[in-house]
Design a protein around this motif. Structure first.
Motif, PDB file in Angstrom:
ATOM      1  N   ILE A   1     152.355-122.729 -58.282  1.00 24.82           N
ATOM      2  CA  ILE A   1     153.385-123.538 -58.919  1.00 24.82           C
ATOM      3  C   ILE A   1     154.440-123.933 -57.890  1.00 24.82           C
ATOM      4  N   ALA A   2     154.756-125.229 -57.865  1.00 27.76           N
ATOM      5  CA  ALA A   2     155.819-125.737 -57.006  1.00 27.76           C
ATOM      6  C   ALA A   2     157.074-125.894 -57.859  1.00 27.76           C
ATOM      7  N   VAL A   3     158.178-125.359 -57.355  1.00 28.27           N
ATOM      8  CA  VAL A   3     159.470-125.475 -58.018  1.00 28.27           C
ATOM      9  C   VAL A   3     160.323-126.388 -57.148  1.00 28.27           C
ATOM     10  N   THR A   4     160.767-127.510 -57.718  1.00 28.99           N
ATOM     11  CA  THR A   4     161.606-128.457 -56.989  1.00 28.99           C
ATOM     12  C   THR A   4     162.998-128.450 -57.616  1.00 28.99           C
ATOM     13  N   ILE A   5     163.999-128.291 -56.767  1.00 28.79           N
ATOM     14  CA  ILE A   5     165.381-128.205 -57.223  1.00 28.79           C
ATOM     15  C   ILE A   5     166.187-129.280 -56.507  1.00 28.79           C
ATOM     16  N   ASN A   6     166.849-130.135 -57.281  1.00 23.85           N
ATOM     17  CA  ASN A   6     167.710-131.185 -56.743  1.00 23.85           C
ATOM     18  C   ASN A   6     169.104-131.020 -57.327  1.00 23.85           C
ATOM     19  N   GLY A   7     170.092-131.109 -56.473  1.00 27.26           N
ATOM     20  CA  GLY A   7     171.466-130.991 -56.951  1.00 27.26           C
ATOM     21  C   GLY A   7     172.431-131.241 -55.819  1.00 27.26           C
ATOM     22  N   LYS A   8     173.590-130.636 -55.945  1.00 33.08           N
ATOM     23  CA  LYS A   8     174.609-130.763 -54.911  1.00 33.08           C
ATOM     24  C   LYS A   8     175.018-129.369 -54.455  1.00 33.08           C
ATOM     25  N   THR A   9     175.333-129.268 -53.183  1.00 34.98           N
ATOM     26  CA  THR A   9     175.840-128.004 -52.647  1.00 34.98           C
ATOM     27  C   THR A   9     177.259-127.810 -53.171  1.00 34.98           C
ATOM     28  N   PRO A  10     177.825-126.620 -53.025  1.00 34.82           N
ATOM     29  CA  PRO A  10     179.213-126.410 -53.455  1.00 34.82           C
ATOM     30  C   PRO A  10     180.200-127.368 -52.783  1.00 34.82           C
ATOM     31  N   THR A  11     179.827-127.937 -51.620  1.00 37.90           N
ATOM     32  CA  THR A  11     180.709-128.890 -50.940  1.00 37.90           C
ATOM     33  C   THR A  11     180.435-130.326 -51.372  1.00 37.90           C
ATOM     34  N   GLY A  12     179.489-130.525 -52.323  1.00 34.43           N
ATOM     35  CA  GLY A  12     179.227-131.847 -52.867  1.00 34.43           C
ATOM     36  C   GLY A  12     178.140-132.647 -52.178  1.00 34.43           C
ATOM     37  N   LYS A  13     177.484-132.074 -51.181  1.00 30.44           N
ATOM     38  CA  LYS A  13     176.404-132.788 -50.492  1.00 30.44           C
ATOM     39  C   LYS A  13     175.116-132.680 -51.308  1.00 30.44           C
ATOM     40  N   PRO A  14     174.275-133.737 -51.271  1.00 28.16           N
ATOM     41  CA  PRO A  14     173.005-133.662 -51.994  1.00 28.16           C
ATOM     42  C   PRO A  14     172.101-132.594 -51.368  1.00 28.16           C
ATOM     43  N   MET A  15     171.321-131.957 -52.199  1.00 28.53           N
ATOM     44  CA  MET A  15     170.446-130.878 -51.741  1.00 28.53           C
ATOM     45  C   MET A  15     169.115-130.989 -52.461  1.00 28.53           C
ATOM     46  N   GLU A  16     168.033-130.789 -51.714  1.00 24.67           N
ATOM     47  CA  GLU A  16     166.697-130.706 -52.311  1.00 24.67           C
ATOM     48  C   GLU A  16     165.993-129.490 -51.731  1.00 24.67           C
ATOM     49  N   MET A  17     165.423-128.699 -52.629  1.00 22.86           N
ATOM     50  CA  MET A  17     164.690-127.508 -52.218  1.00 22.86           C
ATOM     51  C   MET A  17     163.355-127.492 -52.955  1.00 22.86           C
ATOM     52  N   VAL A  18     162.278-127.189 -52.223  1.00 23.40           N
ATOM     53  CA  VAL A  18     160.965-127.032 -52.838  1.00 23.40           C
ATOM     54  C   VAL A  18     160.452-125.646 -52.474  1.00 23.40           C
ATOM     55  N   ILE A  19     160.121-124.885 -53.495  1.00 25.79           N
ATOM     56  CA  ILE A  19     159.612-123.527 -53.318  1.00 25.79           C
ATOM     57  C   ILE A  19     158.200-123.489 -53.893  1.00 25.79           C
ATOM     58  N   GLN A  20     157.255-122.971 -53.138  1.00 23.09           N
ATOM     59  CA  GLN A  20     155.887-122.812 -53.619  1.00 23.09           C
ATOM     60  C   GLN A  20     155.674-121.346 -53.973  1.00 23.09           C
ATOM     61  N   THR A  21     155.249-121.088 -55.203  1.00 20.20           N
ATOM     62  CA  THR A  21     154.943-119.715 -55.605  1.00 20.20           C
ATOM     63  C   THR A  21     153.447-119.624 -55.865  1.00 20.20           C
ATOM     64  N   ASN A  22     152.840-118.601 -55.304  1.00 22.38           N
ATOM     65  CA  ASN A  22     151.418-118.339 -55.498  1.00 22.38           C
ATOM     66  C   ASN A  22     151.267-116.916 -56.000  1.00 22.38           C
ATOM     67  N   SER A  23     150.564-116.763 -57.092  1.00 22.50           N
ATOM     68  CA  SER A  23     150.294-115.429 -57.640  1.00 22.50           C
ATOM     69  C   SER A  23     148.792-115.272 -57.763  1.00 22.50           C
ATOM     70  N   THR A  24     148.296-114.150 -57.263  1.00 25.26           N
ATOM     71  CA  THR A  24     146.862-113.899 -57.276  1.00 25.26           C
ATOM     72  C   THR A  24     146.584-112.515 -57.835  1.00 25.26           C
ATOM     73  N   HIS A  25     145.636-112.442 -58.769  1.00 25.53           N
ATOM     74  CA  HIS A  25     145.183-111.163 -59.316  1.00 25.53           C
ATOM     75  C   HIS A  25     144.333-110.506 -58.238  1.00 25.53           C
ATOM     76  N   THR A  26     144.696-109.279 -57.847  1.00 23.27           N
ATOM     77  CA  THR A  26     143.997-108.629 -56.744  1.00 23.27           C
ATOM     78  C   THR A  26     143.167-107.421 -57.177  1.00 23.27           C
TER      79      THR A  26
END
Length: 169
Positions: free
Chosen positions: A136-161
């Motif tokens: 699952i890819a989690v994409t986050i768009n917003g502003k930093t506390p100083t008001g600058k635009p911010m984009e973050m993409v986090i990839q989560t992988n879960s595997t049954h082992t």
């Protein structure tokens, strides 16, 4: 920086909570009981004007979380409900309003706006799930506390082992 990380953590928690097995394409998603290896990777982190050292620091912080092994008992798997996991994530410090919440047929497609510590971001989660794996890819768009635009993409992988690992003393 810590404020929007709280919101980012919400997305990562929801994604890592796992979505999984869905025998019926429209039925609830369930993971298989056993040991799950969860990995989180920072794919993208963009803030105009942010020094490279700060970006590298963020990547290292996410990397330091590394992979986490989690034992999911049969009882937990039977009771698991992604909607409940989303609610738990909200209780963890954020308030999310979901405009899209489609979790069925091996697919996850969630979108909404989350607020934590007075900061609001748009968040999407998209990916695939099976009884033994989720990506699952989690994409986050917003502003930093100083008001600058911010984009973050986090990839989560879960595997049954396999079966849960025995606890060591």
């Amino acid at each position: 920086m810590k404020k929007f990380l709280t919101v980012a953590a919400i997305g990562a928690l929801v994604a890592m909570s796992g979505c999984g097995k869905s025998e019926n394409a429209d039925g609830p998603v369930k993971r298989e009981a056993g040991n799950w290896k969860n990995e989180v990777k920072l794919v993208k982190f963009e803030v105009p004007g942010m020094p490279a050292e700060m970006k590298d620091g963020m990547a290292k912080m996410m990397e330091s979380a590394g992979s986490i092994d989690q034992c999911l008992t049969q009882e937990q798997a039977d009771k698991e409900d992604i909607a409940s996991e989303i609610s738990k994530a909200q209780a963890g410090g954020g308030d999310c309003k979901w405009s899209k919440n489609d979790i069925a047929g091996g697919k996850v497609d969630i979108a909404g706006t989350c607020t934590a510590n007075g900061q609001t971001v748009n968040m999407t989660m998209a990916g695939n799930v099976t009884a033994k794996k989720s990506d699952i890819a989690v994409t986050i768009n917003g502003k930093t506390p100083t008001g600058k635009p911010m984009e973050m993409v986090i990839q989560t992988n879960s595997t049954h082992t396999g079966p849960c690992k025995a606890a060591t003393t």
